[in-house]
Design an enzyme around this catalytic site. Structure first.
Site, PDB file in Angstrom:
ATOM      1  N   HIS A  72      -6.343 -11.838  -1.072  1.00 46.36           N
ATOM      2  CA  HIS A  72      -6.544 -12.172   0.342  1.00 46.36           C
ATOM      3  C   HIS A  72      -5.425 -13.077   0.842  1.00 46.36           C
ATOM      4  O   HIS A  72      -5.005 -13.985   0.129  1.00 46.36           O
ATOM      5  CB  HIS A  72      -7.884 -12.896   0.526  1.00 46.36           C
ATOM      6  CG  HIS A  72      -9.055 -11.967   0.561  1.00 46.36           C
ATOM      7  ND1 HIS A  72     -10.283 -12.336   1.048  1.00 46.36           N
ATOM      8  CD2 HIS A  72      -9.175 -10.679   0.196  1.00 46.36           C
ATOM      9  CE1 HIS A  72     -11.113 -11.311   0.968  1.00 46.36           C
ATOM     10  NE2 HIS A  72     -10.470 -10.294   0.441  1.00 46.36           N
ATOM     11  N   TYR A 200     -15.886 -18.437   7.267  1.00 47.15           N
ATOM     12  CA  TYR A 200     -16.597 -19.719   7.201  1.00 47.15           C
ATOM     13  C   TYR A 200     -17.107 -19.999   8.623  1.00 47.15           C
ATOM     14  O   TYR A 200     -16.300 -20.241   9.521  1.00 47.15           O
ATOM     15  CB  TYR A 200     -15.663 -20.842   6.755  1.00 47.15           C
ATOM     16  CG  TYR A 200     -15.273 -20.790   5.286  1.00 47.15           C
ATOM     17  CD1 TYR A 200     -14.257 -19.948   4.823  1.00 47.15           C
ATOM     18  CD2 TYR A 200     -15.919 -21.610   4.351  1.00 47.15           C
ATOM     19  CE1 TYR A 200     -13.910 -19.924   3.476  1.00 47.15           C
ATOM     20  CE2 TYR A 200     -15.572 -21.598   3.012  1.00 47.15           C
ATOM     21  CZ  TYR A 200     -14.568 -20.747   2.580  1.00 47.15           C
ATOM     22  OH  TYR A 200     -14.219 -20.728   1.240  1.00 47.15           O
ATOM     23  N   PRO A 291     -19.264 -26.619  -2.919  1.00 45.00           N
ATOM     24  CA  PRO A 291     -18.557 -25.336  -3.039  1.00 45.00           C
ATOM     25  C   PRO A 291     -17.719 -24.934  -1.829  1.00 45.00           C
ATOM     26  O   PRO A 291     -16.961 -23.965  -1.904  1.00 45.00           O
ATOM     27  CB  PRO A 291     -19.698 -24.327  -3.257  1.00 45.00           C
ATOM     28  CG  PRO A 291     -20.915 -24.981  -2.716  1.00 45.00           C
ATOM     29  CD  PRO A 291     -20.723 -26.450  -2.884  1.00 45.00           C
ATOM     30  N   LYS A 295     -13.290 -24.792  -5.062  1.00 48.76           N
ATOM     31  CA  LYS A 295     -12.362 -25.434  -5.998  1.00 48.76           C
ATOM     32  C   LYS A 295     -12.865 -25.583  -7.435  1.00 48.76           C
ATOM     33  O   LYS A 295     -12.072 -25.798  -8.348  1.00 48.76           O
ATOM     34  CB  LYS A 295     -12.024 -26.856  -5.489  1.00 48.76           C
ATOM     35  CG  LYS A 295     -11.176 -26.875  -4.260  1.00 48.76           C
ATOM     36  CD  LYS A 295      -9.732 -26.536  -4.580  1.00 48.76           C
ATOM     37  CE  LYS A 295      -8.988 -26.010  -3.387  1.00 48.76           C
ATOM     38  NZ  LYS A 295      -8.360 -24.741  -3.578  1.00 48.76           N
ATOM     39  N   TYR A 382      -6.368 -25.047   0.366  1.00 51.09           N
ATOM     40  CA  TYR A 382      -7.243 -23.919   0.009  1.00 51.09           C
ATOM     41  C   TYR A 382      -6.614 -23.051  -1.084  1.00 51.09           C
ATOM     42  O   TYR A 382      -7.284 -22.663  -2.044  1.00 51.09           O
ATOM     43  CB  TYR A 382      -7.546 -23.078   1.264  1.00 51.09           C
ATOM     44  CG  TYR A 382      -8.703 -22.131   1.073  1.00 51.09           C
ATOM     45  CD1 TYR A 382     -10.013 -22.564   1.245  1.00 51.09           C
ATOM     46  CD2 TYR A 382      -8.488 -20.811   0.707  1.00 51.09           C
ATOM     47  CE1 TYR A 382     -11.083 -21.703   1.041  1.00 51.09           C
ATOM     48  CE2 TYR A 382      -9.558 -19.943   0.506  1.00 51.09           C
ATOM     49  CZ  TYR A 382     -10.849 -20.400   0.674  1.00 51.09           C
ATOM     50  OH  TYR A 382     -11.896 -19.543   0.458  1.00 51.09           O
TER      51      TYR A 382
END
Ligand code: FAD
Ligand code: DHB
Length: 389
Positions: A72, A200, A291, A295, A382
């Protein structure tokens, strides 16, 4: 029994360490409390940083990952019925790979069994001894018989609820923690993902996350109470809630049979140092992140990479320099991940109470969706740091 490194726990940390040591000719015994079937089916993380993928590739255990993993290049943040894409690769040059943690575990177990070095499942009553001496040992029961495993070093890779951390004498460790007043209800559904990328979503009813595992498997989460009773969440209620939280004109959430359902509490937790005598803690045994930043697994793998480097140097030359800095090296990265996970959690979840906090949260969301500098900061955290060396 005798080995060089006794590894407690066959999660991502323990199994990765075992294989890194094997590749350098260092012997280990891996002890796991659960059955092979259980650890291969436990649905957990799904996002691998590029550094994690690169390490697994260099170890020769990523053939299926490269075939089945989905690369991604961006994620979506969704609020106020609008979606904003964070173009991870454009902003950082790096990407993430979607590949279930249980698939990583399955690949590492297969690689371990191929080496014919020991990996014992369903061990009971594990306890660690004499870690302050240079002859530590692990005691356990296996197939009904009491066993003692002597070793040079013990790696505590037994997760947050393991026994290694608690065997360190009182007063040695400092604990830092934060509980969050919510949890995640997660489902795995037999339906094609509704979006090519992760979403998200921040909504007044609470946070929701759209993820995936394959072209026919979706993974979805929604913010709930930390002690939420699954019995109150029949599948129809879960879908109804997800529809509301992801609502966006021209976009539809695909529904399908729910294959798995679970509730996870959320906490931040770190112990310092991550070592006492000949016992080294790695992964969730030493630190937990909520979560939201994806990570935990990546940190576990990063820890054992550092630990393996220290052990290889020590066995080769007798030099303890890298082992002595193990804890400090890992904690630096762990605290960056703690901060990022806390930041993502606060930016995206419904925080009950203070309207001032709600306004700050909104200002932050608008900032990361409108400023390239702010989006780049989110993106580089990220995708994770690039490994050096
Ligand atoms: P674990 O995976 O917990 O492994 C520890 C092992 O030790 C287990 O197999 C356990 O059975 C065994 N064990 C425990 N006690 C003993 C004992 N006494 N003796 C022997 N064996 C023992 N992380 C990410 O990076 N990305 C994500 O997208 C992400 N999403 C997540 C979603 C959910 C719902 C959850 C729950 C977690 C998520 N995480 C994520 C976190 C990630 O799953 C963990 O951080 C990761 O499993 C840590 O690996 P570990 O090897 O340190 O510990
Ligand atoms: C997944 C889990 C996470 O915690 C996250 O932030 C993103 C994706 C997942 O399970 O796919």
């Amino acid at each position: 029994m005798r080995t060089q490194v006794a590894i407690v726990g066959a999660g991502p940390a323990g199994l990765t360490l075992a294989h890194l040591l094997h590749l350098e000719g260092i012997d280990s015994v891996v002890l796991e409390a659960r059955s092979r079937e259980y650890v291969e089916q436990r649905v957990r993380a799904g996002v691998l940083e590029q550094g994690t993928v690169d390490l697994l590739s260099a170890m020769g255990v990523a053939e299926r990952l490269h075939r089945e993993g989905i690369v991604h290049h961006g994620i979506e943040l969704r609020f106020d019925r609008r979606g904003y894409r964070i173009p991870l690769t454009d902003l950082t040059g790096r990407s993430i790979t979607i590949y279930g943690q249980q698939e990583v575990v399955r690949d590492l177990i297969a690689a371990r069994l191929d080496t014919e070095r020991p990996l014992l499942f369903e061990v009971e009553d594990v306890s660690v001894h004499d870690v302050a001496s240079d002859r530590p040992a692990v005691r356990f029961r296996y197939e009904g018989a009491a066993q003692e495993l002597e070793c040079d070093v013990i790696a505590g890779c037994d997760g947050f609820h393991g026994v290694c951390r608690d065997s360190i004498p009182a007063g040695v460790l400092t604990t830092y923690s934060r509980e969050y007043p919510f949890g995640w209800l997660g489902i795995l559904a037999a339906v094609a993902p509704s979006s090519d990328e992760l979403i998200y979503a921040s909504h007044e009813r609470g946070f929701a996350l759209h993820s995936l595992r394959s072209p026919d498997l979706s993974r979805l989460y929604l913010q709930c109470a930390p002690d939420e009773d699954l019995a109150d969440w029949p599948d129809e209620r879960i879908w109804e809630e997800l529809h509301m939280r992801f609502e966006l004109d021209g976009w539809a959430l695909h529904e399908g049979p729910v294959l798995e359902k679970g509730v996870t509490g959320m906490r931040s937790f770190v112990v310092e140092p991550m070592q006492y005598g000949r016992l080294y803690l790695a992964g969730d045994a030493a630190h937990i992140v909520p979560p939201t930043g994806a990570k935990g697994l990546n940190l576990a793998v990063a820890d054992v990479r550092v630990l393996a480097g220290g052990l290889v140097e020590w066995y080769a030359t007798g030099d303890t320099a890298l082992l002595e800095t193990y804890s400090a090296t890992c904690l630096k990265r762990a605290w960056r991940a703690e901060h990022f996970s806390y930041f993502m959690t606060h930016m995206l979840h419904r925080l009950d109470g203070d309207p001032f906090d709600a306004k700050l949260q909104r200002a932050q969301l608008e900032y990361v969706c409108s400023s390239e500098a702010a989006a780049t900061s989110l993106a580089e955290n990220y995708v994770g740091p690039a490994y050096v060396g």
